[in-house]
Write an enzyme that holds these catalytic residues in place. Structure first.
Site, short mmCIF file in Angstrom:
data_model
loop_
_atom_site.label_atom_id
_atom_site.label_comp_id
_atom_site.label_asym_id
_atom_site.label_seq_id
_atom_site.Cartn_x
_atom_site.Cartn_y
_atom_site.Cartn_z
N TYR A 274 0.84 -1.20 0.00
CA TYR A 274 0.00 0.00 0.00
C TYR A 274 0.88 1.26 0.00
CZ TYR A 274 -3.59 -3.29 1.69
OH TYR A 274 -4.43 -4.36 1.86
N HIS B 18 0.55 -11.70 2.46
CA HIS B 18 -0.47 -10.93 1.73
C HIS B 18 -1.26 -11.78 0.73
CE1 HIS B 18 -1.32 -6.52 0.34
NE2 HIS B 18 -2.40 -7.27 0.25
P1 NAP Z 1 -14.11 -0.96 1.48
O1 NAP Z 1 -13.61 -0.70 2.84
O2 NAP Z 1 -15.15 -2.00 1.27
O3 NAP Z 1 -14.69 0.38 0.83
C1 NAP Z 1 -13.96 1.58 0.88
C2 NAP Z 1 -14.78 2.65 0.14
O4 NAP Z 1 -16.02 2.87 0.84
C3 NAP Z 1 -14.06 3.96 0.08
O5 NAP Z 1 -14.33 4.52 -1.21
C4 NAP Z 1 -14.72 4.81 1.18
O6 NAP Z 1 -14.71 6.17 0.84
C5 NAP Z 1 -16.14 4.26 1.16
N1 NAP Z 1 -16.82 4.35 2.45
C6 NAP Z 1 -16.33 3.99 3.66
N2 NAP Z 1 -17.22 4.19 4.64
C7 NAP Z 1 -18.33 4.71 4.03
C8 NAP Z 1 -19.58 5.15 4.51
N3 NAP Z 1 -19.90 5.09 5.81
N4 NAP Z 1 -20.48 5.63 3.61
C9 NAP Z 1 -20.17 5.69 2.30
N5 NAP Z 1 -18.99 5.29 1.79
C10 NAP Z 1 -18.07 4.80 2.65
O7 NAP Z 1 -12.93 -1.31 0.46
P2 NAP Z 1 -11.36 -1.55 0.52
O8 NAP Z 1 -10.62 -0.31 0.86
O9 NAP Z 1 -11.04 -2.26 -0.73
O10 NAP Z 1 -11.17 -2.62 1.71
C11 NAP Z 1 -10.88 -2.27 3.04
C12 NAP Z 1 -9.45 -2.61 3.41
O11 NAP Z 1 -9.18 -4.00 3.22
C13 NAP Z 1 -8.38 -1.92 2.54
O12 NAP Z 1 -8.26 -0.56 2.84
C14 NAP Z 1 -7.19 -2.76 2.91
O13 NAP Z 1 -6.68 -2.37 4.19
C15 NAP Z 1 -7.80 -4.16 2.98
N6 NAP Z 1 -7.65 -4.96 1.73
C16 NAP Z 1 -6.89 -6.09 1.79
C17 NAP Z 1 -6.73 -6.87 0.67
C18 NAP Z 1 -5.90 -8.12 0.75
O14 NAP Z 1 -5.57 -8.71 -0.28
N7 NAP Z 1 -5.53 -8.57 1.94
C19 NAP Z 1 -7.36 -6.53 -0.54
C20 NAP Z 1 -8.14 -5.39 -0.58
C21 NAP Z 1 -8.29 -4.61 0.57
P3 NAP Z 1 -14.15 7.32 1.84
O15 NAP Z 1 -12.71 6.97 2.18
O16 NAP Z 1 -14.28 8.55 1.03
O17 NAP Z 1 -15.05 7.31 3.06
#
Ligand code: NAP
Length: 277
Positions: free
Chosen positions: A51, A109
């Site tokens: 990241y 990861h």
């Molecule tokens: P997510 O958390 O499902 O969605 C994030 C999105 O939702 C952002 O655009 C955020 O915008 C928005 N959001 C958050 N809270 C909200 C709310 N209350 N109302 C409306 N919109 C909202 O997606 P993600 O970032 O892909 O997944 C979360 C975490 O999982 C990542 O950040 C990472 O740490 C981890 N991850 C791990 C892997 C892996 O392979 N291990 C893969 C993908 C992700 P704003 O920021 O503008 O609020």
């Protein structure tokens, strides 16, 4: 500030039932956003070498006035560092970028099965845990077969498996395997990256009945299925909203109705074939 409840991992660690995703929270703004989340009650921060923001996450932890022992910083070994010695070196690099003296939760990861080095990587993580550099060790994107192989070849059960999970992909079979083996499920992209999920009727209906937002209904669904979601938000008020899911309960019927949205992964992230380095 919300108090996020914990569960106990198989190594005895108290582990939050909800954490902060940090993908794309980088630089000074990212550090500010992570610091705001800590102020909002978040105690689990999920970063990764890939990241490019371990420095921002570490800076927020150091700037926070919350006791260091109350915060769990999770980071991950990238595919290019698989292998025993490579993993030991990778952990040192992460510690330097984080500016911390230990990693609280260290994950592989992606398994990258064609490279076939995840068991050696796991052995290095066991050694890092034994020497105290790392407190808890786990994996990410591992299938039941890969977990079984790690356990059979090393005798050490991962504390956590962080996998794609949201109502479109509820991971029913893998969660059952985790429960049988005392592995904590963590949900990545728990909001399905704010797609049309939040407008789904099953989500809207549950949210309306409990007078919460659709996002809160979805995050509560994760909590009740026994997984720790790590929603990412850069915005302090959305961070608060996302953490406020411990004052209501969905009925079993509402959980089941939301689970019926199952249709598959968000993108082609099948760990049997998808590789990341
Ligand atoms: P997510 O958390 O499902 O969605 C994030 C999105 O939702 C952002 O655009 C955020 O915008 C928005 N959001 C958050 N809270 C909200 C709310 N209350 N109302 C409306 N919109 C909202 O997606 P993600 O970032 O892909 O997944 C979360 C975490 O999982 C990542 O950040 C990472 O740490 C981890 N991850 C791990 C892997 C892996 O392979 N291990 C893969 C993908 C992700 P704003 O920021 O503008 O609020």
């Amino acid at each position: 500030m919300v108090t996020i409840p914990t569960v106990t991992l198989n190594d005895g660690t108290a582990f939050p039932q909800l954490g902060l995703g940090t993908y794309q929270l980088d630089g000074a703004d990212g550090a500010d956003a992570v610091l705001a989340a800590i102020g909002n009650g978040y105690r689990l921060l999920d970063t990764a070498v890939n990241y490019g923001n371990e420095d921002a996450v570490g800076a927020a932890v150091r700037r926070s006035d919350i006791d260091r022992d109350e915060i769990i910083v999770a980071t991950k070994v990238p595919g290019r560092d698989h292998g025993y010695h490579e993993t030991i070196r990778s952990a040192q690099g992460s510690l330097a970028r984080l500016g911390l003296d230990r990693i609280d939760l260290y994950l592989i990861h992606w398994p990258n099965p064609r490279v076939d080095k995840y068991v050696d990587t796991w052995r290095a993580m066991i050694a890092l845990q034994e020497e105290g550099t790392v407190t808890s060790i786990g994996v990410s994107n591992f299938t039941e077969g890969m977990l079984t192989r790690l356990i059979d070849e090393t005798g050490v059960v991962p504390a956590v498996n962080q996998v794609e999970m949201h109502p479109y992909f509820p991971q029913t079979a893998l969660r059952a395997f985790h429960e049988r083996n005392d592995i904590r499920t963590e949900s990545w992209s728990p909001l399905a990256r704010r797609s049309e999920l939040l407008a789904e009727q099953a989500v809207a209906d549950a949210a309306a009945r409990h007078e919460v937002s659709p996002t809160q209904a979805v995050l509560r669904w994760h909590v009740q299925l026994g997984s720790t979601p790590i929603p990412k938000s850069a915005d302090p008020s959305r961070q608060r909203e996302n953490a406020e899911v411990f004052g209501f309960s969905l009925s079993d019927a509402e959980v089941a109705e939301i689970s019926r949205l199952e249709r598959g992964r968000l993108w082609d992230g099948d760990p049997e074939v998808h590789e990341e380095f």
